[in-house]
Design a protein around this motif. Structure first.
Motif, short mmCIF file in Angstrom:
data_model
loop_
_atom_site.label_atom_id
_atom_site.label_comp_id
_atom_site.label_asym_id
_atom_site.label_seq_id
_atom_site.Cartn_x
_atom_site.Cartn_y
_atom_site.Cartn_z
N ALA B 72 0.83 -1.20 0.00
CA ALA B 72 0.00 0.00 0.00
C ALA B 72 0.87 1.25 0.00
O ALA B 72 0.57 2.24 -0.66
CB ALA B 72 -0.93 -0.01 1.21
N THR B 73 1.97 1.20 0.74
CA THR B 73 2.86 2.35 0.83
C THR B 73 3.54 2.62 -0.51
O THR B 73 3.60 3.76 -0.98
CB THR B 73 3.93 2.10 1.90
OG1 THR B 73 3.27 1.68 3.09
CG2 THR B 73 4.73 3.35 2.18
N ARG B 75 2.51 1.77 -3.45
CA ARG B 75 1.50 2.25 -4.38
C ARG B 75 1.24 3.74 -4.13
O ARG B 75 1.17 4.54 -5.04
CB ARG B 75 0.22 1.44 -4.19
CG ARG B 75 -0.77 1.58 -5.34
CD ARG B 75 -2.13 1.05 -4.93
NE ARG B 75 -2.70 1.87 -3.88
CZ ARG B 75 -3.28 1.41 -2.78
NH1 ARG B 75 -3.38 0.12 -2.58
NH2 ARG B 75 -3.76 2.24 -1.89
N ALA B 76 1.12 4.08 -2.82
CA ALA B 76 0.81 5.46 -2.47
C ALA B 76 1.94 6.41 -2.86
O ALA B 76 1.70 7.56 -3.20
CB ALA B 76 0.53 5.56 -0.97
N GLY B 101 0.85 14.66 2.49
CA GLY B 101 1.29 13.98 1.27
C GLY B 101 2.59 13.22 1.47
O GLY B 101 2.93 12.36 0.66
N LEU B 103 3.13 11.27 4.04
CA LEU B 103 2.90 10.06 4.86
C LEU B 103 3.46 8.79 4.23
O LEU B 103 4.09 7.99 4.92
CB LEU B 103 1.40 9.90 5.14
CG LEU B 103 0.84 10.68 6.33
CD1 LEU B 103 -0.67 10.45 6.43
CD2 LEU B 103 1.51 10.27 7.63
N PRO B 104 3.26 8.57 2.91
CA PRO B 104 3.78 7.31 2.35
C PRO B 104 5.30 7.24 2.37
O PRO B 104 5.87 6.17 2.22
CB PRO B 104 3.27 7.33 0.90
CG PRO B 104 2.22 8.37 0.84
CD PRO B 104 2.52 9.35 1.92
N GLY B 106 7.06 7.75 4.90
CA GLY B 106 7.50 7.44 6.26
C GLY B 106 7.79 8.66 7.07
O GLY B 106 8.58 8.63 8.01
N ARG B 107 7.10 9.75 6.73
CA ARG B 107 7.29 10.96 7.54
C ARG B 107 6.96 10.65 8.99
O ARG B 107 5.94 10.05 9.31
CB ARG B 107 6.36 12.06 7.04
CG ARG B 107 6.59 13.37 7.73
CD ARG B 107 5.39 14.26 7.59
NE ARG B 107 4.28 13.74 8.39
CZ ARG B 107 3.18 14.43 8.64
NH1 ARG B 107 3.01 15.61 8.13
NH2 ARG B 107 2.23 13.91 9.38
#
Lengths: 279, 258, 324
Positions: B72-73, B75-76, B101, B103-104, B106-107
Motif C-alpha cells: 500500500a505504501t 503504491r501510495a 502527502g 505520509l507514504p 514514512g514521515r
C-alpha cells in the motif's frame, strides 16, 4: 432505665388497645404481615395456620432470623392489591413502609397494627407485647420477653474501660446513637464507636474516617459474600482486611440486629463472646 | 518511464454496468483528460485506477505489474489521488495538510525530515499556495482549497497523478494556472489523468482525451480525434462551436441537440 | 506539543493535591503521618488515596485518549465514549459479569465484561456510520444505545438477588473513584495499557483520515486495520476503565476539544496530549467532589456532566451554525 421501660410498656399497651377496641377477645385468623420485623414476631408468636401471608424478606436467610419458619408461607411485596385479596382480619405493618397499602386497608376497615423502629431494648420488649396482644398470644409474648431478658442478664459483665466496636454495613453504613444495633452493642459491653463519631441512627461512616479512628472490633456480616454487590464488596476492601484482621473482625449475621425480637439477645451473646475472646 | 493501465475493467451495481470493459492508459509525460457526461463512470474509473474500488473483472497495472502486488505504501508513493471537492475534518494549517502527502514516505508524526520540508515547499510553490502556509484550511476560499489539496498530492512526488475535477471550483485565471501546472508536471515526467467537464480546457491542455459514455470508452485519442461532432452529439447531445487561436484549436459547447 | 510539559506539571500538581484530599476536604495530615511511618497514615494513603489517584490518572487518561481516537475515527468532534453509548454498554457488560458472579469465577471477568460491552457498542456504531456517515445519525444511534444499555443495566441489577444491587445503578451510570482498591487498579491496568498502545498506534491513520477515507487509502493507509486498532483499543481501555469505576461521562468530549488548538488541530499529537489532559480533568473533578463533601459522596459523573453537558450543547450549536 427501669422507669422509662415501664413507661414505654404502658404507652405501647395503650396504643394497642386504641387501635383495637372492639375485637380484643377474638383471635384473628387471617393475619398478614407487611414488614420483615412484624413477620418475625408473627412467625414466632402465632400458629402457622393463622398466618395468611408474610413479606418476601421473611424467607430470606440474609435478613430473616426465622427464615426456616417462613418457608411455605405465602409471601407478599406489600402492594395494596395483593393484601386486600388475602382478606386479612389483621394486618401488621411498619410505620415507615407500605404507607399506601396501609391507608387503603384502613379505608376498607381492616384492622392494622403498626410498630415503630425500636431504638432501645425497652422498645423491643414493648413491641413484642404489642404484637402478642394483637394476635392474642399474650402468654407467648411474655415468655419471649422473659427469655430475652434472661439471656441478656446472663451475658458476661462489661469490663471497664469498655472496648469499642462498630457495626459496619455494606457501602460503609454504620449504626449510630438511637438505633437498635447501638443498644445491642452496649448490652454486649461495648462502646459504639459510630455513636462516638457522631453517627446518628443509620448513616454512612466513611472508610477513611473509620481507619483513622479504628474501633477495637469491627462487626461485619460476612455471610452474604456469595451474593455479589458493590455494597458487599466494599466490606472486602484490603484496607479493612488489613486493619481489622483476625479477632478484630467479628462476623455476626445481619439478620440478628435488624429487627427487635429474640435475635437481639443472640446478637448480644455473640458480640459479648467475641469481647471475652479478645481480652 | 511509468505507465498506469486499466485493462478491461468491469463493475456492475445491480443491473447497471458502471464500467463495461474499459481500457485506460496513462504514461509519464502526458496529461490525459477524462471527459464524459455525468454518470458516465469517470469517477468510478478514476477510483478503480487508484485502487480505491474493487472491480468485478479486469486489472490495474503499473509498469505491467498488477498494482495489487505492490504494498500500500509503495503504491501510495507512486500514484496520488485527489478526490472531487475534498474537505478536511479538522481546521489544520495549510502546511500541515500539504505535509500529509509525505505520509507514504514514512514521515515521522512529530518531525519532518529536510526532504519532507523541501517537497512540501516545492508543492506549495508550484500551486501558488506558499503564501497560505500558516492559514487554517477552513478559512480558505474553495479555489484556494482545491489548490492546497493538489499541493498535498504533489508533495508525495508521485509518478502518476489522478485528479477528479481539479478545476471545478476555480475561477478562470486559476483554471488556466492549474492546467498550465499540469502540463508543466507532465513535462517534468509525471503522468496525469484529470477528470474534466470543461471541453475547451480539455481540448487545449490535454495530450490525449478519453471520452466515456455509459460505462464504455466512446472515443480515445488526440483532442481533435475525440471531440468530433458525432462523438459530442452522442455523448453530450450538444453541437460545439469550434475556433482557433494562437495556432490551437478549441471547442466550446454551443447548442443542445433535441 | 508545546503544551505537554505544562499538562504534565498540572497532572503532578493535581496528583499531589489528590493525595492530600480526605473524604471531607483537604486533609494533608495523613500524608505526613504516612511519611513518618505511622500505620494508620500508611493504610489510608496506600490503600485508599493511592488507588483513587491511580484510577483517576488511568481512567482519566483513557477517556481523554479514547475521545481523541473516536473523534478522529468518526471525523466528528462530538464522538465520545459516553455520548455515543460505548461507556454505557461497557457498564452493562461489567454489571452482567459482576452480579452473575462471572467475575469471581474468572480472574479477569470484570474487565472482560466491560470490554465485551464496549466492543459490541462500537461495532454497531461503525456499521451504522458506514451506511450513513452524518453526525446526527451517529449521535442518535448513541442516544439509543445509551438508553438501551442503561435500561438493561437497571434490569440486570433488579434481577440480582442482592437487595443492594438495585441502588448500585447509580455507580455504574455515573461513576466514582471512591473506596476503590489497588486490586481494581491491577485488574484494569493491563487492558488500559494494551488499549492505550493500540489507540496511540492510530496516529498516522487518523492524520490521513483528516482528508477522508478515499484520500487516506490513497496515502497507503488501510482503513480496515485502522478501524480494528481503534475499536479494539477503545474497547479494551474504556471497557476495563468502566468496569472498575463506572461510566464517567464527557471527559472524552471536553479534553480533545480544548486541547485541539494547542496541537494545530492535528489528530496524531492530539492523541498523546489528551492523555494528561483527561487525567487532569478527572483528578480535578474528583478533588471537587471531595471538596463538596457530604457523607454519601457526589458521584464523579455528576461533576463531569455538570461541566460537560453545557459544553456539549455549545458544541452542537456551534456545529449547527457552521453547517447550515
Amino acid at each position: 432505665m427501669r422507669r422509662s421501660r415501664t413507661g414505654t410498656f404502658l404507652l405501647a399497651a395503650l396504643l394497642a388497645i386504641l387501635s383495637a377496641p372492639a375485637s380484643a377477645q377474638e383471635k384473628p385468623q387471617r393475619i398478614v404481615s407487611l414488614n420483615l420485623c412484624t413477620d418475625q414476631l408473627l412467625l414466632d408468636l402465632a400458629g402457622r395456620e393463622r398466618i395468611a401471608s408474610v413479606s418476601f424478606l421473611a424467607a430470606d436467610p440474609e435478613f430473616s432470623a426465622v427464615a426456616e419458619k417462613a418457608r411455605g408461607v405465602p409471601a407478599n411485596r406489600g402492594l395494596a392489591e395483593e393484601i386486600v385479596a388475602l382478606k386479612p382480619d389483621l394486618v401488621l405493618a411498619h410505620k415507615y413502609a407500605g404507607r399506601q397499602a396501609v391507608a387503603m386497608l384502613l379505608r376498607l376497615g381492616v384492622r392494622v397494627v403498626e410498630i415503630d423502629l425500636p431504638q432501645d431494648l425497652a422498645a423491643v420488649m414493648a413491641q413484642i407485647a404489642v404484637v402478642a396482644e394483637a394476635v392474642q398470644e399474650q402468654e407467648r409474648g411474655r415468655a419471649m420477653i422473659a427469655a430475652i431478658e434472661q439471656r441478656l442478664a446472663a451475658l458476661p459483665p462489661a469490663a471497664e474501660p469498655r472496648l469499642t466496636a462498630a457495626i459496619y454495613e455494606p457501602s460503609g453504613f454504620a449504626f449510630g446513637a438511637n438505633s437498635l444495633a447501638d443498644a445491642i452493642l452496649r448490652a454486649a459491653g461495648y462502646d459504639n464507636l459510630a455513636a462516638r463519631l457522631g453517627v446518628g441512627g443509620y448513616a454512612r461512616l466513611g472508610m477513611e474516617n473509620l481507619l483513622a479512628n479504628p474501633p477495637d472490633i469491627l462487626v461485619v456480616d460476612d455471610t452474604a459474600a456469595d451474593r455479589r454487590s458493590m455494597a458487599q464488596e466494599f466490606l472486602d476492601h484490603p484496607a479493612l482486611r488489613q486493619r481489622f484482621a483476625g479477632e478484630r473482625r467479628v462476623a455476626v449475621p445481619r439478620r440478628l440486629w435488624i429487627c427487635g425480637g429474640p435475635s437481639v439477645a443472640e446478637a448480644a451473646a455473640l458480640l459479648a463472646q467475641a469481647r471475652v475472646q479478645r481480652r | 518511464m511509468s505507465r498506469l493501465a486499466g485493462n478491461n475493467l468491469r463493475l456492475r451495481r445491480g443491473a447497471r454496468a458502471i464500467l463495461n470493459g474499459i481500457d485506460m492508459l496513462v504514461v509519464t509525460g502526458e496529461v490525459v483528460g477524462l471527459i464524459g457526461p455525468n454518470g458516465a463512470g469517470k469517477t468510478t474509473l478514476l477510483r478503480a485506477l487508484a485502487s480505491l474500488l474493487p472491480v468485478d473483472a479486469g486489472s490495474v497495472t503499473l509498469d505491467d505489474a498488477g498494482v495489487d502486488t505492490l504494498s500500500a505504501t509503495e503504491r501510495a508513493r507512486r500514484i496520488a489521488y485527489v478526490e472531487q471537492s475534498g474537505t478536511a475534518a479538522w481546521p489544520v494549517s495549510v502546511v500541515d495538510l500539504v505535509g500529509l502527502g509525505r505520509l507514504p514516505h514514512g514521515r515521522g508524526l512529530q518531525r519532518q525530515s529536510a526532504a519532507d520540508d523541501a517537497a512540501v515547499l516545492t508543492a506549495m510553490r508550484a500551486t501558488g499556495t506558499d503564501a497560505l502556509a500558516d492559514r487554517s484550511i477552513d478559512t480558505l476560499s474553495s479555489g484556494e482549497r482545491s489548490r492546497v489539496l493538489l499541493a498535498r498530492a504533489l508533495a508525495g512526488r508521485p509518478e502518476i497523478l489522478l485528479l477528479d475535477e481539479p478545476v471545478a471550483a476555480l475561477d478562470p485565471a486559476q483554471q488556466l494556472a492549474v492546467m498550465e501546472l499540469l502540463q508543466r508536471l507532465a513535462g517534468e515526467g509525471m503522468g496525469v489523468i484529470a477528470v474534466l467537464h470543461d471541453l475547451s480546457l480539455a481540448s487545449r491542455f490535454c495530450h490525449r482525451l478519453v471520452l466515456m459514455h455509459e460505462g464504455r470508452v466512446l472515443a480515445e485519442g488526440t483532442p481533435d480525434a475525440v471531440l468530433r461532432d458525432e462523438h459530442l452529439a452522442r455523448a453530450f447531445a450538444i453541437q460545439p462551436l469550434r475556433g482557433a487561436a494562437d495556432g490551437q484549436a478549441f471547442v466550446l459547447p454551443w447548442r443542445r441537440l433535441k | 506539543m508545546r503544551a505537554m510539559p505544562a499538562l504534565l506539571l498540572a497532572c503532578a500538581a493535581f496528583s499531589a493535591l489528590s493525595l492530600c484530599m480526605g473524604p471531607h476536604g483537604f486533609a494533608p495530615g495523613i500524608v505526613a503521618q504516612a511519611l513518618a511511618g505511622e500505620e494508620t497514615g500508611r493504610l489510608i494513603l496506600i490503600e485508599l488515596r493511592l488507588p483513587r489517584l491511580l484510577l483517576g490518572l488511568l481512567v482519566g487518561g483513557t477517556l481523554g485518549l479514547a475521545g481523541a481516537t473516536l473523534q478522529g475515527l468518526f471525523r466528528n468532534p462530538l464522538a465520545e465514549p459516553g455520548v455515543i453509548g460505548v461507556s454505557g454498554c461497557a457498564a452493562l457488560g461489567a454489571v452482567i459479569a459482576f452480579y452473575t458472579g462471572v467475575s469471581t469465577m474468572l480472574p479477569l471477568g470484570l474487565p472482560l465484561g466491560g470490554v465485551a460491552g464496549a466492543l459490541i457498542a462500537i461495532m454497531v456504531l461503525l456499521a451504522l456510520a458506514s451506511r450513513d456517515p452524518r453526525i446526527s445519525t451517529l449521535l442518535l444511534a448513541g442516544v439509543a444505545l445509551s438508553a438501551l444499555a442503561s435500561a438493561l443495566t437497571a434490569l440486570a441489577l433488579n434481577l440480582s438477588p442482592n437487595p443492594y444491587a438495585t441502588v448500585e445503578v447509580v455507580f455504574w451510570l455515573l461513576g466514582s473513584l471512591s473506596d476503590r482498591s489497588l486490586e481494581h487498579v491491577f485488574l484494569a491496568l493491563p487492558f488500559i495499557l494494551a488499549g492505550g498502545a493500540l489507540m496511540l498506534a492510530c496516529g498516522r491513520g487518523l492524520e490521513a483520515l483528516t482528508l477522508g477515507e478515499d484520500t487516506a487509502r490513497s496515502l497507503g493507509i488501510s482503513i480496515g486495520r485502522l478501524r480494528r486498532l481503534a475499536v479494539i483499543g477503545v474497547a479494551f481501555a474504556v471497557g476495563a476503565s468502566v468496569a472498575v469505576t463506572g461510566a464517567i461521562g464527557f471527559v472524552g468530549l471536553i479534553v480533545p476539544h480544548l486541547l485541539r488548538p494547542l496541537v494545530d488541530h492535528r489528530p496524531a499529537p492530539l492523541l498523546l496530549i489528551s492523555i494528561p489532559g483527561g487525567a487532569c480533568l478527572t483528578l480535578a473533578a474528583d478533588i471537587a467532589v471531595r471538596l463538596i463533601g457530604g457523607e454519601v459522596e457526589l458521584r464523579l459523573g455528576v461533576a463531569t456532566a455538570l461541566i460537560g453537558a453545557p459544553f456539549f450543547l455549545y458544541l452542537v450549536l456551534n456545529l449547527a451554525r457552521r453547517a447550515p
